[in-house]
Scaffold this active site. Structure first.
Site, PDB file in Angstrom:
ATOM      1  N   LYS A 165       0.838  -1.209   0.000  1.00 59.13           N
ATOM      2  CA  LYS A 165       0.000   0.000   0.000  1.00 59.13           C
ATOM      3  C   LYS A 165       0.867   1.252   0.000  1.00 59.13           C
ATOM      4  CE  LYS A 165      -1.625   1.666   4.065  1.00 59.13           C
ATOM      5  NZ  LYS A 165      -1.328   3.102   4.272  1.00 59.13           N
ATOM      6  N   ASN A 166       1.847   1.282   0.889  1.00 53.84           N
ATOM      7  CA  ASN A 166       2.622   2.506   1.066  1.00 53.84           C
ATOM      8  C   ASN A 166       3.617   2.755  -0.059  1.00 53.84           C
ATOM      9  OD1 ASN A 166       1.159   3.062   3.292  1.00 53.84           O
ATOM     10  ND2 ASN A 166       2.718   2.434   4.782  1.00 53.84           N
TER      11      ASN A 166
ATOM     12  N   ARG B  98      -4.820  10.418   4.049  1.00 55.71           N
ATOM     13  CA  ARG B  98      -3.778  11.402   4.213  1.00 55.71           C
ATOM     14  C   ARG B  98      -2.713  11.317   3.114  1.00 55.71           C
ATOM     15  NH1 ARG B  98       0.848  12.970   6.550  1.00 55.71           N
ATOM     16  NH2 ARG B  98       0.684  14.807   7.858  1.00 55.71           N
TER      17      ARG B  98
ATOM     18  N   ASP C 228      -4.839  13.123  12.569  1.00 54.46           N
ATOM     19  CA  ASP C 228      -5.546  11.882  12.302  1.00 54.46           C
ATOM     20  C   ASP C 228      -5.389  10.974  13.502  1.00 54.46           C
ATOM     21  OD1 ASP C 228      -3.039  10.772  12.100  1.00 54.46           O
ATOM     22  OD2 ASP C 228      -3.059  10.657   9.923  1.00 54.46           O
TER      23      ASP C 228
ATOM     24  N   ASP D 160       4.648   0.358  11.902  1.00 57.18           N
ATOM     25  CA  ASP D 160       3.434  -0.277  11.369  1.00 57.18           C
ATOM     26  C   ASP D 160       3.271  -1.734  11.816  1.00 57.18           C
ATOM     27  OD1 ASP D 160       2.842   2.100  10.135  1.00 57.18           O
ATOM     28  OD2 ASP D 160       3.506   1.479   8.144  1.00 57.18           O
TER      29      ASP D 160
END
Ligand code: EPU
Length: 425
Positions: A25-26, A97, A121, A310
């Protein structure tokens, strides 16, 4: 009342079998933003089927791109026009974000960009000072008006030397994408070194960029006139792979993780060995086997190659049922311990003080309704639910859907008793 989805987990299953990870994803979100730098068609493969990819696709469409996400093939094709819009609206930035990743490429392409300020957030304040300071050094004028960050570089960006106070992933990406077509040489010192940064550098070089020092903390970029679109495969998701590794350890299971790069997870896998797991490296991944109750392991989160923030909630879940006590130190996102309150609802013994958490392992956890506060907290709570006695309901499942493609299906295949349920809204 509109029903809301939750995950129902019944603890007690030992997970075993094989699972394959897709692209990170990142990384993919940034690769999609990098496509903006070159008019024409960029094709990304190994794209995970997650909500954030849809949000980024929607953002690129609003900027004037034609985007096709083929979920079955795991590809995203992005047709980038010569003339782009230059505004990232609040409704999308608020949902994700990472939308601010378009800041660098839009400034480089359009000479002006308006991006809604993301605000706070669930995992902390997450400033933009290093993004802004670096762009200013490169000749941009940056202001903030009506909730939008506006950057202008009327006569184009120029190269500069930028020292980051902290190896920020986001700031490194913004400055990298701004620098590749700037006039002259840019040096980013104390740059982030995450595998996802290496991935975007690799794609930019394939597009024609000149970048030295890829994978080190000093990136030297010589601006080029223009870039060309390419086809690029996304790097494997090390955080999803690491989550499966913890799933094996916490359930005393045996999981083989395919299409993963163990070299990107060295510290985390080593921690699992300290916890008592056996970890075997394979050609295309790794296998984690845990026979006995895990031993508690101390964790200190740091920028790569340090222990990833993470994976911190997943390791707190592991420590919650481990033999002994562990000290977990969170150095990146101050609010990530919010999830501890939820874990305590499952009977965990965790005390937090500033950016430290003391976890005293319990023999057992006890199922309860809990709420995911962010993506990784959600993953940590599902892992805890897998070993809690009885039923755990994880609410706010949309957080998990942002980062884990096919999570429930994969867990079921590995033997977990888990399902999506509708609850009254
Ligand atoms: N920071 C500043 N000023 C800046 C930039 C960052 O103060 O200008 C601070 C942040 O407030 C934070 C720390 O520096 O405390 C780390 O921020 P960084 O820029 O490194 O992280 P990010 O780009 O916002 C990405 C990932 C995160 C991951 C971190 C660290 C994406 C979309 N997000 O965030 O992933 O935790 O790097 O590795 O790539 C997740 O996937 O769950 C997630 C949160």
């Amino acid at each position: 009342m509109i029903p809301v989805e939750a995950l129902r987990v019944v603890g007690g299953s030992r997970l075993s079998g094989e699972v394959a990870v897709t692209g990170a994803k990142n990384s993919v979100l940034k690769l999609m933003a990098a496509a903006l730098l070159a008019p024409g068609r960029t094709v990304l493969s190994d794209v995970p089927e997650i909500l954030d990819v849809e949000i980024m696709a929607e953002l690129l469409r609003r900027l004037g791109c034609h985007v096709v996400h083929d979920c079955a093939a795991g590809t995203v094709a992005i047709d980038v026009p010569e003339a782009l819009e230059h505004r990232a609206d609040y409704d999308l930035v608020r949902r994700m974000r990472a939308s601010i990743t378009v800041l660098g490429p839009l400034l480089a392409r359009c000479g002006v960009v308006d991006v809604a300020l993301p605000g706070g957030d669930n995992i902390g304040s997450r400033g933009l000072d290093m993004h802004i300071g670096g762009l200013q050094r490169m000749g941009a004028e940056v202001t903030s008006e009506h909730g939008y960050l506006i950057a202008r570089a009327g006569s184009g960006l120029h190269g500069a030397t930028v020292w980051l106070d902290f190896p920020s992933v986001g700031a490194t990406e913004t400055l990298l994408m701004a620098a590749v077509t700037a006039r002259g040489r840019t040096v980013i010192d104390n740059a982030a070194r995450e595998p996802e940064i290496v991935d975007i550098c690799t794609m930019l070089v394939e597009m024609g960029a000149s970048i030295d020092g890829v994978g080190t903390s000093t990136l030297e970029i010589e601006g080029v006139e223009s870039l060309a679109p390419v086809a690029h495969a996304t790097v494997a998701d090390r955080i999803v792979a690491g989550t499966w590794a913890v799933a094996a350890a916490i359930t005393r299971g045996d999981i083989t993780v395919r299409r993963a790069q163990p070299a990107h997870l060295e510290i985390a896998l080593d921690k699992l060995v300290t916890a008592g797991a056996s970890v075997t490296t394979l050609d295309d991944g790794f296998r984690v086997v845990m026979e006995a109750r895990p031993r508690a392991v101390d964790i200190v989160t740091l920028p790569y190659p340090g222990f990833p923030t993470d994976l911190q909630p997943q390791f707190i879940a592991l420590n919650a049922i481990a033999d002994g006590a562990a000290l977990v130190t969170e150095n990146l996102f101050e609010a990530r311990f919010r999830f501890v309150h939820e874990l305590v609802r499952l009977g965990a013994d965790v005390q937090t003080e500033g950016h430290h958490a003391l976890v005293r392992g319990r023999e057992a956890l006890s199922g309860a309704p809990v709420e995911a506060t962010d993506i990784r907290a959600g993953a940590g709570l599902v892992l805890a639910g897998l070993v809690a006695d009885g039923e755990t309901t994880v609410h706010e499942v949309h957080h998990i859907d942002r980062g884990y493609a096919g999570f429930v299906d994969d867990l079921q295949r590995l033997g977990a008793d888990i399902s999506r349920i509708d609850l009254p809204g």
